[in-house]
Design a protein around this motif. Structure first.
Motif, short mmCIF file in Angstrom:
data_model
loop_
_atom_site.label_atom_id
_atom_site.label_comp_id
_atom_site.label_asym_id
_atom_site.label_seq_id
_atom_site.Cartn_x
_atom_site.Cartn_y
_atom_site.Cartn_z
N GLY A 1 0.79 -1.22 0.00
CA GLY A 1 0.00 0.00 0.00
C GLY A 1 0.82 1.27 0.00
N GLY A 2 2.15 1.12 0.10
CA GLY A 2 3.03 2.29 0.11
C GLY A 2 3.55 2.61 -1.28
N HIS A 3 4.49 3.54 -1.33
CA HIS A 3 5.02 3.98 -2.62
C HIS A 3 6.55 4.12 -2.54
CE1 HIS A 3 0.93 4.75 -4.00
NE2 HIS A 3 0.72 5.33 -2.83
N PRO A 4 7.26 2.99 -2.36
CA PRO A 4 8.71 3.07 -2.31
C PRO A 4 9.28 3.41 -3.69
CG PRO A 4 8.00 0.80 -2.38
CD PRO A 4 6.76 1.61 -2.23
N ASP A 5 10.48 3.99 -3.69
CA ASP A 5 11.14 4.25 -4.96
C ASP A 5 11.90 3.00 -5.40
OD1 ASP A 5 13.43 4.16 -3.37
OD2 ASP A 5 13.70 6.33 -3.36
#
Length: 294
Positions: A164-168
């Motif tokens: 659900g996150g947005h890591p690079d």
């Protein structure tokens, strides 16, 4: 090596480690038959056996005999199998299929699956501990570090935290270097250390190969989750997107992910240069790992 010859070599190595693992189970009477059945279901029902194959190929490239490599090949596959059993649990990925068969918690029950995973993990170290080898402590340490908090288990924790996150891309690479890459590196290192001492410069070359290969393998897995079908994959396709898990195709697009996997494979192949012609099967495996359809 021709494609047909390489495919035959892979099949022979898979059959070899499967036979060794079957003998491990057959060598003693089960104290808990249902647990034993669940362990066999999680371990002996299909699988690519890429990690034990890497043990064999890396060890042979440096001169080790197959019989010397069997314990490490079996141990690394036992750890991999335990990780899949636990990965599939409702508390983790809650998967119904693995290798085209019901997952262990579906075929048996959740408590039995947890215990089966635990038992597979400890059996890995039992198998390795029984091996008579002058560098056994180094082999044990390699497997423990690859499997534990600084390796596969740590990577799984990062994976769960990333849902659900947005890591690079860098954060995603770090996660996969632990979750998937650590055991691949461990397999290659165990094969190498079965043959030569740690200070041999070819060990470092093989570790560089494994580092690049492990990430290429995971990126290709991410691509297959988008492009593959459930029947071919042996597990549900599209599962990563359904769980809102970060993937390389989501960050780079399909073509960008494929390009990155190709670049990493080229890096892995370049790393093999110090081994000369002895590394040819490892090079073939690297190409296979980003061309496979499951």
């Amino acid at each position: 090596m021709s494609p047909d010859a390489f495919a035959a070599r892979l099949a022979a190595d898979r059959a070899r480690v499967d036979a060794y693992l079957a003998r491990v189970f057959d060598a003693r009477q089960a104290a808990a038959p249902r647990l034993e059945e669940a362990m066999r279901h999680g371990l002996l029902v299909g699988g690519k056996r890429l990690r034990p194959v890497l043990v064999y190929l890396a060890g042979r490239a440096l001169g080790a005999a197959d019989a010397e490599l069997d314990p490490s090949a079996a141990a690394v596959e036992l750890v991999h199998a335990y990780s899949l059993v636990h990965d599939d649990l409702p508390a983790m990925d809650d998967d119904d299929l693995r290798r085209g068969q019901p997952t262990v918690h579906r075929a048996y029950d959740e408590a039995t699956a947890i215990l089966a995973g635990d038992a597979l993990q400890t059996l890995a170290f039992e198998v390795l501990a029984r091996a008579a080898h002058p560098r056994l402590p180094a082999l044990m340490l390699t497997l423990a570090q690859a499997a534990g908090r600084d390796g596969m288990v740590g990577g799984q924790a990062l994976d769960l935290a990333a849902v659900g996150g947005h890591p690079d891309v860098e954060a995603l690479a770090t996660m996969h270097a632990h979750k998937t890459g650590a055991l691949i590196r461990g397999a290659v290192r165990m094969g190498a250390l079965t043959a030569v001492v740690e200070s041999d410069p070819r060990v470092a070359a093989l570790e560089h190969y494994a580092q690049a290969l492990g990430l290429a393998f995971q990126i290709h897995d991410d691509v297959l989750d988008v492009t593959g079908d459930t029947r071919t994959l042996g597990k549900a396709s599209g599962a990563d997107a359904a769980r809102d898990k970060p993937t390389y195709p989501a960050l780079l697009g399909l073509e960008g992910a494929r390009t990155k996997a190709f670049e990493l494979t080229e890096e892995a192949l370049t790393a093999l240069a110090p081994l000369g012609e002895a590394s040819a099967p490892l090079a073939e495996l690297a190409r296979y790992m980003i061309e496979r359809d499951h």
